[in-house]
Design an enzyme around this catalytic site. Structure first.
Site, PDB file in Angstrom:
ATOM      1  N   LYS A  33       1.624   0.144   7.571  1.00 41.42           N
ATOM      2  CA  LYS A  33       2.103  -1.223   7.301  1.00 41.42           C
ATOM      3  C   LYS A  33       3.073  -1.699   8.383  1.00 41.42           C
ATOM      4  CE  LYS A  33       3.656  -0.102   3.213  1.00 41.42           C
ATOM      5  NZ  LYS A  33       3.228   1.306   3.172  1.00 41.42           N
ATOM      6  N   THR A  34       4.024  -0.850   8.718  1.00 42.12           N
ATOM      7  CA  THR A  34       5.034  -1.230   9.716  1.00 42.12           C
ATOM      8  C   THR A  34       4.414  -1.392  11.094  1.00 42.12           C
ATOM      9  OG1 THR A  34       6.710  -0.034   8.450  1.00 42.12           O
ATOM     10  CG2 THR A  34       7.244  -0.581  10.726  1.00 42.12           C
ATOM     11  N   LYS A  36      -8.940   6.529  -6.570  1.00 45.54           N
ATOM     12  CA  LYS A  36      -9.545   7.371  -7.596  1.00 45.54           C
ATOM     13  C   LYS A  36     -10.915   7.883  -7.157  1.00 45.54           C
ATOM     14  CE  LYS A  36      -7.110   5.109 -11.436  1.00 45.54           C
ATOM     15  NZ  LYS A  36      -7.243   4.266 -12.638  1.00 45.54           N
ATOM     16  N   SER A  91      -5.278   3.893 -18.061  1.00 41.16           N
ATOM     17  CA  SER A  91      -6.636   4.117 -17.558  1.00 41.16           C
ATOM     18  C   SER A  91      -7.251   5.437 -18.007  1.00 41.16           C
ATOM     19  CB  SER A  91      -6.660   4.028 -16.029  1.00 41.16           C
ATOM     20  OG  SER A  91      -5.827   5.008 -15.466  1.00 41.16           O
ATOM     21  N   PRO A 118       2.649   4.884   1.103  1.00 43.62           N
ATOM     22  CA  PRO A 118       3.387   5.233   2.331  1.00 43.62           C
ATOM     23  C   PRO A 118       2.461   5.832   3.393  1.00 43.62           C
ATOM     24  CG  PRO A 118       4.478   6.115   0.375  1.00 43.62           C
ATOM     25  CD  PRO A 118       3.151   5.621  -0.065  1.00 43.62           C
ATOM     26  N   GLY A 119       2.768   5.549   4.648  1.00 50.47           N
ATOM     27  CA  GLY A 119       2.043   6.176   5.749  1.00 50.47           C
ATOM     28  C   GLY A 119       0.696   5.571   6.063  1.00 50.47           C
ATOM     29  N   GLY A 139       0.812  -1.203   0.000  1.00 45.37           N
ATOM     30  CA  GLY A 139       0.000   0.000   0.000  1.00 45.37           C
ATOM     31  C   GLY A 139       0.843   1.248   0.000  1.00 45.37           C
TER      32      GLY A 139
END
Length: 782
Positions: free
Chosen positions: A360-361, A720, A677, A356-357, A354
């Site tokens: 995940k960590t 989106k 797209s 950043p921020g 996904g």
């Protein structure tokens, strides 16, 4: 006659004693000693050599050198490649220091010659001399390493003092014992001291000969090891180095007996300990072997933590640390349930993918806490060398284990949770491909015998829970991707960001900056203003930084102005963060011809994309601007080909591509744009520009177009849709095959925006063009 006096450069000797009449080589490396040699060579070539009591002292003082030494003449000097000097000297006379000068460049000393005090009884001198020669012959019989010519020349010496000096210089005595002989001026006492030292040395050799004769036959491995150790003890006692390798090896053996190590590990350690016990602590290899043994013993071969299987506790911890992310939490709880029912089952590798921020960590940390496992993070970003994963072979200088083994050492457990961060950022170079090494690490069928190049021993990684993170799964090599179970973490909505800021970020920043909810108040409207005007991201990292900046400035105000509390409203936000950084696109005031709104995915979230097209008289040129990538240019050409093939449907001059110049522009030209797209957006804008029909300003769209007008699926629908929601779009046209992604969108977005599912361009035009395409016979589209 008075004894002669000198003022000479002084050279302290480490591990060496020189006698009068003695000719020998020795190396000089210390700066002051080299300067002393240069000083002597510039004069009469005489230097004073004195025994240094502690050989480890680099810069000796007056107390560190012996008072009695030898005045010597330099015969020859040879410069060595490493900058040291090899000096050939001849000892002349004994002398004693009367004054010591420690200069900046070299050491000098005033010395006076020391004459021997002769024996009062010549008969007793003859007896002592015969005893010395007899002990020398005994030593030769035992050891046979003294030159027979030296033995023959000693017999010819008639002076007792000279005999003692020559014998002491050739007999294998410790330098300290040789210095005792040198310092003794009384000839009788000198001979007596020499006899005592020689008898002791001969006794040691006799013991060694006895041990060897008793254990010389029928030696098995254990007996052979014993005799070698006995020999080593004798040698080390002679060298004063007994506490080096042997003592270290015994200490390591005690540690090994207390550990439950695998058989192969024990055998390897025994082999290395045997090598260590034969090495001197001064050798370079000693440090290499010792470092290897320390590393192997530091590995958690027999240490593991008890795993917690309480799913309720795990859910509580995940909910405590993270807002939303229901899909991710559900997948983790499924994993825990399987581990609870089948503890021995080999689980899959989890990959959290996904922007950043998005947490995940921190999810990995919470998972480790809920499982009761140790947590270690390994950053893989920028790794190019395979040895970073597998380690270097220990024969190389500066060799060390790879990152996986190092992580296990840090964890101190053989079943930790290891987070492999940024796995999509690895690359390869001429030193190898780290991705190939990761294939074995992340394969449950192979990693039970993972061998690090430094350890050279198999370590079972099957009990380790590996969690990886990535920003873009497209950058993960396919073989590695196949070994992982991908859990996609989408960006947060504004509502989710608001709740995360209120529940987690703002309390954390208040605490770090010495504030509380009473001293600093930030209303929800202010947080929303920060989210919309000062951050543009899928995660909340920038949002946390902005809240931290507000807390710091508020703390400064409280300290400087003595305020009791501060409320940061929307009106004063510019005071704390400056002017608004980002402005989102707004819906045009009216429907426009040749302009359509597309939706794009970026690494920091979704964004809207205005596509503008002008059609002018010309010669059929197609101009594409706006820093477009190759794929986006191909989409424009595919859309143009589709329109040319169906020009009769749209009542367009079939030769428009010869008589008109078409300019396609995507604003914000400094930002690179690529991807398929935008295909239906370009086609809609082109049809609008060529037919003069306006595009509905409240409609946005995303999807790839084919030459036959089919609409193909896209990715990043959530991001989106969030971008369209921010802009105030009322209708979004998406590919029909993305209906499954629509089901996972937040309810708030589905309530505010109408979604149209298009299989082909016909549906797109019916919903996007102002007249709904009623003036065209869309059923004829090929």
């Amino acid at each position: 006659m008075a004894n002669k006096r000198y003022r000479l450069p002084l050279i302290p000797l480490r591990g060496l004693t020189v006698f009068p009449g003695m000719v020998l080589h020795f190396d000089v490396g210390r700066k002051k000693s080299i300067a002393a040699i240069d000083k002597a060579m510039a004069g009469d070539r005489l230097v004073f050599l004195s025994y240094q009591k502690d050989s480890f002292i680099e810069s000796p003082t007056r107390e560190d050198v012996s008072k009695i030494g030898v005045v010597a003449e330099i015969r020859q000097i040879l410069k060595l490649p490493d900058g040291n000097l090899r000096v050939l000297i001849e000892g002349l006379v004994r002398a004693g220091i009367t004054r010591y000068y420690d200069g900046e460049e070299y050491i000098e000393a005033n010395v006076v010659e020391k004459s021997d005090i002769p024996c009062e009884d010549s008969l007793s001198e003859q007896v002592l001399m015969r005893k010395v020669l007899g002990l020398l012959r005994d030593h030769f019989d035992l050891y046979e390493k003294i030159n027979p010519q030296v033995l023959a020349s000693l017999v010819e010496i008639e002076d007792g003092g000279e005999l003692a000096d020559v014998t002491a210089s050739n007999f294998p005595l410790k330098p300290h014992d040789q210095q005792l002989i040198l310092e003794e001026l009384n000839v009788s006492a000198r001979l007596e001291k020499l006899i005592a030292l020689m008898e002791n040395e001969n006794n040691i050799l006799e013991v060694e000969q006895g041990v060897m004769s008793k254990l010389k036959t029928s030696l098995d491995k254990n007996q052979r090891d014993y005799i070698l150790r006995e020999q080593m003890k004798i040698i080390q006692e002679e060298l004063g180095d007994f506490e080096s390798g042997q003592a270290e090896a015994e200490g390591y053996r005690e540690k090994i007996t207390k550990r439950n190590l695998p058989k192969e590990v024990k055998e390897k350690l025994d082999e290395e300990l045997s090598r260590l016990s034969r090495l001197s602590s001064m050798s370079q290899e000693y440090g290499v072997v010792q470092n290897y043994i320390d590393t192997v013993l530091a590995m958690p071969w027999d240490v593991s933590t008890e795993e917690n299987g309480d799913i309720t506790l795990a859910k509580k911890i995940l909910d405590r640390d993270h807002y939303g992310l229901e899909k991710v939490k559900e997948r983790i709880l499924e994993y825990l349930a399987v581990k609870s029912l089948a503890p021995e089952a080999k689980g899959s590798i989890i990959c959290l993918a996904g922007p950043p921020g998005t947490g995940k960590t921190s999810i990995a940390k919470s998972l480790a806490e809920s499982l009761g496992r140790k947590y270690v993070r390994v950053s893989l970003g920028g790794i190019q060398n395979e040895a970073e994963i597998r380690g270097h072979r220990k024969t190389y200088v500066g060799a060390m284990p790879g990152r996986i083994v190092t992580a296990l050492k840090m964890a101190g457990s053989k079943n930790p949770l290891i987070l492999l961060d940024e796995i999509d950022k690895m690359s390869s170079d001429f030193r190898g491909d780290p991705t190939a090494a990761m294939l074995e690490v992340l394969d449950p069928e192979q990693n039970s015998g993972f061998r690090d190049h430094f350890l050279e021993l198999p370590f079972d990684l099957s009990q380790v829970l590996f969690v990886t993170t990535a920003n873009s799964i497209e950058n993960i090599p396919r073989p590695l991707y196949d070994r992982m179970d991908i859990i996609e973490i989408s960006g947060y909505t504004e509502l989710e960001k608001l709740n995360i800021a209120k529940q987690y970020l703002l309390p954390k920043q208040r605490k770090e900056n010495g504030l509380s909810s009473k001293t600093l108040k930030v209303p929800d409207k202010t947080v929303n203003a920060i989210i919309e005007g000062y951050t543009r991201e899928s995660g909340v990292r920038s949002l946390e930084r902005k809240l931290g900046a507000i807390c710091r400035k508020a703390a400064k105000e409280i300290v400087e102005e003595g305020k009791s509390s501060i409320t940061v409203s929307e009106k004063v936000l510019t005071k704390y963060l400056g002017g608004r950084i980002f402005t989102y696109d707004h819906i045009p005031q009216s429907n426009m011809i040749g302009m359509a709104t597309g939706l794009a995915w970026t690494e920091v979230g979704g964004d809207t994309l205005s596509i503008e097209i002008n059609v002018m008289k010309g010669s059929g040129k197609l101009e594409l601007t706006g820093n477009l990538g190759d794929v986006m240019k191909e989409s424009a050409k595919a859309a143009l080909s589709f329109i040319r093939a169906n020009s009769d449907v749209f009542a367009i001059n079939p030769d428009f591509y010869k008589e008109k110049d078409i300019h396609i522009h995507v604003p914000e030209g400094a930002i690179p744009k690529d991807g398929p797209s935008a295909g239906i957006t370009m086609a809609t804008a082109l049809i609008s520009a060529l037919t003069g029909s306006a595009v509905n300003r409240n409609v946005a769209m995303t999807g790839e177009i084919t030459l036959r007008g089919r609409v193909l699926p896209i990715g990043g629908l959530r991001e989106k849709a969030l971008a369209a929601y921010r802009m105030g779009i009322q209708k979004i046209i998406i590919p029909f095959e993305n209906k499954k992604d629509y089901e996972e969108l937040p309810e708030k977005i589905k309530e505010k925006i109408e979604f149209v599912f298009a299989k082909d361009i016909k549906t797109v035009l019916e919903n996007a063009i102002e007249t709904g395409g009623e003036q065209w016979n869309l059923s004829m589209l090929s």
